[in-house]
Design a protein around this motif. Structure first.
Motif, mmCIF file in Angstrom:
data_model
loop_
_atom_site.group_PDB
_atom_site.id
_atom_site.type_symbol
_atom_site.label_atom_id
_atom_site.label_comp_id
_atom_site.label_asym_id
_atom_site.label_seq_id
_atom_site.Cartn_x
_atom_site.Cartn_y
_atom_site.Cartn_z
ATOM 1 N N UNK A 86 34.673 -32.100 -16.032
ATOM 2 C CA UNK A 86 33.881 -33.230 -16.515
ATOM 3 C C UNK A 86 33.016 -33.801 -15.393
ATOM 4 N N UNK A 87 33.576 -33.895 -14.213
ATOM 5 C CA UNK A 87 32.829 -34.441 -13.078
ATOM 6 C C UNK A 87 31.588 -33.607 -12.783
ATOM 7 N N UNK A 88 31.762 -32.297 -12.696
ATOM 8 C CA UNK A 88 30.645 -31.410 -12.384
ATOM 9 C C UNK A 88 29.643 -31.385 -13.530
ATOM 10 N N UNK A 89 30.129 -31.164 -14.753
ATOM 11 C CA UNK A 89 29.232 -31.031 -15.892
ATOM 12 C C UNK A 89 28.412 -32.281 -16.151
ATOM 13 N N UNK A 90 29.065 -33.427 -16.206
ATOM 14 C CA UNK A 90 28.357 -34.665 -16.525
ATOM 15 C C UNK A 90 27.442 -35.083 -15.378
ATOM 16 N N UNK A 150 24.474 -30.068 -6.128
ATOM 17 C CA UNK A 150 23.050 -30.170 -5.774
ATOM 18 C C UNK A 150 22.311 -28.900 -6.185
ATOM 19 N N UNK A 151 22.907 -27.745 -5.882
ATOM 20 C CA UNK A 151 22.285 -26.470 -6.240
ATOM 21 C C UNK A 151 22.104 -26.353 -7.750
ATOM 22 N N UNK A 152 23.109 -26.744 -8.511
ATOM 23 C CA UNK A 152 23.030 -26.657 -9.970
ATOM 24 C C UNK A 152 21.998 -27.633 -10.531
ATOM 25 N N UNK A 204 18.611 -34.477 -25.841
ATOM 26 C CA UNK A 204 20.024 -34.784 -26.066
ATOM 27 C C UNK A 204 20.769 -33.535 -26.531
ATOM 28 N N UNK A 205 20.148 -32.779 -27.422
ATOM 29 C CA UNK A 205 20.752 -31.531 -27.901
ATOM 30 C C UNK A 205 20.973 -30.575 -26.737
ATOM 31 N N UNK A 206 19.945 -30.422 -25.915
ATOM 32 C CA UNK A 206 20.034 -29.499 -24.782
ATOM 33 C C UNK A 206 21.091 -29.952 -23.782
ATOM 34 N N UNK A 207 21.175 -31.275 -23.555
ATOM 35 C CA UNK A 207 22.160 -31.797 -22.604
ATOM 36 C C UNK A 207 23.579 -31.518 -23.071
ATOM 37 N N UNK A 208 23.837 -31.685 -24.362
ATOM 38 C CA UNK A 208 25.181 -31.427 -24.877
ATOM 39 C C UNK A 208 25.545 -29.951 -24.760
ATOM 40 N N UNK A 209 24.570 -29.077 -24.933
ATOM 41 C CA UNK A 209 24.818 -27.647 -24.763
ATOM 42 C C UNK A 209 24.989 -27.279 -23.293
ATOM 43 N N UNK A 210 24.267 -28.006 -22.427
ATOM 44 C CA UNK A 210 24.233 -27.644 -21.009
ATOM 45 C C UNK A 210 25.518 -27.978 -20.263
ATOM 46 N N UNK A 211 26.290 -28.943 -20.731
ATOM 47 C CA UNK A 211 27.500 -29.326 -20.004
ATOM 48 C C UNK A 211 28.438 -28.132 -19.886
ATOM 49 N N UNK A 212 28.649 -27.435 -20.993
ATOM 50 C CA UNK A 212 29.487 -26.241 -20.952
ATOM 51 C C UNK A 212 28.895 -25.163 -20.068
ATOM 52 N N UNK A 213 27.580 -24.967 -20.170
ATOM 53 C CA UNK A 213 26.914 -23.942 -19.361
ATOM 54 C C UNK A 213 27.017 -24.263 -17.872
ATOM 55 N N UNK A 214 26.845 -25.529 -17.518
ATOM 56 C CA UNK A 214 26.927 -25.929 -16.107
ATOM 57 C C UNK A 214 28.326 -25.670 -15.559
ATOM 58 N N UNK A 215 29.345 -26.013 -16.331
ATOM 59 C CA UNK A 215 30.724 -25.775 -15.887
ATOM 60 C C UNK A 215 30.977 -24.284 -15.715
ATOM 61 N N UNK A 216 30.453 -23.473 -16.618
ATOM 62 C CA UNK A 216 30.610 -22.019 -16.507
ATOM 63 C C UNK A 216 29.888 -21.482 -15.283
ATOM 64 N N UNK A 268 37.124 -20.995 -21.529
ATOM 65 C CA UNK A 268 36.649 -20.591 -22.852
ATOM 66 C C UNK A 268 36.636 -21.767 -23.820
ATOM 67 N N UNK A 269 37.740 -22.495 -23.887
ATOM 68 C CA UNK A 269 37.831 -23.614 -24.824
ATOM 69 C C UNK A 269 36.861 -24.736 -24.468
ATOM 70 N N UNK A 270 36.736 -25.037 -23.181
ATOM 71 C CA UNK A 270 35.854 -26.132 -22.755
ATOM 72 C C UNK A 270 34.399 -25.814 -23.088
ATOM 73 N N UNK A 271 33.960 -24.614 -22.751
ATOM 74 C CA UNK A 271 32.573 -24.222 -23.019
ATOM 75 C C UNK A 271 32.333 -24.112 -24.523
#
Length: 292
Positions: A86-90, A150-152, A204-216, A268-271
């Motif tokens: 959550x910390x990284x993704x958000x 920062x890189x992400x 907003x749609x893209x941000x909600x999709x991106x949280x999982x992608x960022x964590x991955x 898997x579940x988080x993304x």
């Protein structure tokens, strides 16, 4: 569409409900991490190490999910890894979205040379594959969680900038914006009150999709040794510690199944949960995708 309608439609979507349940469960694990897996050190994200034996231990009464090589506790890593996710993704999505709104909004609203310069800067970053650029930046800055974020952020904001610019361009010539301009509203007021609220939905749609992608992606960097330091409660770190045991032992390919199944399942579940939420929000908010 107001907030009440969005919530009502979301609760009627199976994807949204399923994704929300999983996200809430991970959120509760992250929130109560100090209770579920008490830390005995200064850095709660540093996994406890029960020894230096190479061979992982199977799940037992002391280690509920077993251990990785070098005896890092998988249970502790999963619990605190939830908070890390959550910390990284958000954090990354927030700053990437903020930069994207500023740059994309300025480009679309101002137009002319401002638009040209800002979009060419965006194109320069787009020209390099995002994973490769993130690896280069993370390697240059050094192995550290903050450097990884920062890189992400650097590789994530151009997508938001492009989307915001397109939304601003489609809204700024509409009648209500022209009316506000004719009534003498300041450019800042027009942008903040009339344009952005009507151009923000796709973002907003893209941000909600991106949280999982960022964590991955963060897990991928950690797996490659460019993310969090060794021993950090990071799911990518746990997967990296399991790579020598994926094939199991001689005559028993599933001898160390827990080393990859536990962190891999959490990822898997988080993304999946954020993707389900993102798809549901797209169906609810994106009027262009609705059936007539």
């Amino acid at each position: 569409m107001n907030i009440k309608d969005i919530i009502s439609k979301a609760l009627g979507s199976k994807n949204a409900v399923a994704g929300l349940i999983i996200v809430v469960l991970f959120g509760l694990v992250a929130l109560f991490a100090p209770i579920l897996a008490p830390s005995s050190g200064r850095d709660a994200y540093q996994m406890p190490q029960g020894g230096y034996s190479i061979e992982p231990q199977a799940p037992n009464a002391q280690h509920y999910f077993g251990t990785t090589e070098n005896q890092y506790d998988l249970y502790y890593g999963i619990v605190w890894g939830s908070r890390m996710a959550f910390k990284v993704g958000i954090t990354v999505v927030f700053f990437a979205l903020l930069i994207g709104i500023i740059i994309g909004g300025a480009a679309g609203f101002a137009g002319g040379w401002t638009d040209e310069i800002l979009m060419r800067l965006t194109d320069i970053i787009f020209a390099v594959p995002s994973m490769v650029l993130a690896m280069v930046i993370a390697a240059m800055l050094g192995r550290d969680l903050d450097n990884m974020m920062i890189a992400l952020t650097v590789v994530s904001w151009p997508s938001y900038a492009r989307l915001v610019r397109g939304g601003v361009l489609s809204v700024k010539e509409r009648e209500f914006v022209l009316a506000a301009r004719a009534l003498g509203a300041s450019p800042l007021r027009i942008f903040a009150k009339h344009i952005m609220p009507n151009a923000i939905y796709p973002v907003v749609i893209m941000a909600s999709l991106d949280i999982g992608y960022i964590v991955l992606t963060a897990a991928s960097l950690s797996f490659l040794g460019l993310g969090s330091p060794v021993g950090t409660a990071d799911w990518g770190q746990l997967v990296a510690l399991s790579r020598n045991w994926i094939l199991g032992g001689h005559g028993n390919p599933f001898a160390y199944w827990y080393t990859i199944a536990v962190p891999g399942g959490a990822l898997l579940l988080f993304v999946l949960a954020w993707n389900l939420l993102g798809d549901a929000f797209r169906d609810i908010l994106d009027t262009s995708s609705r059936k007539a």
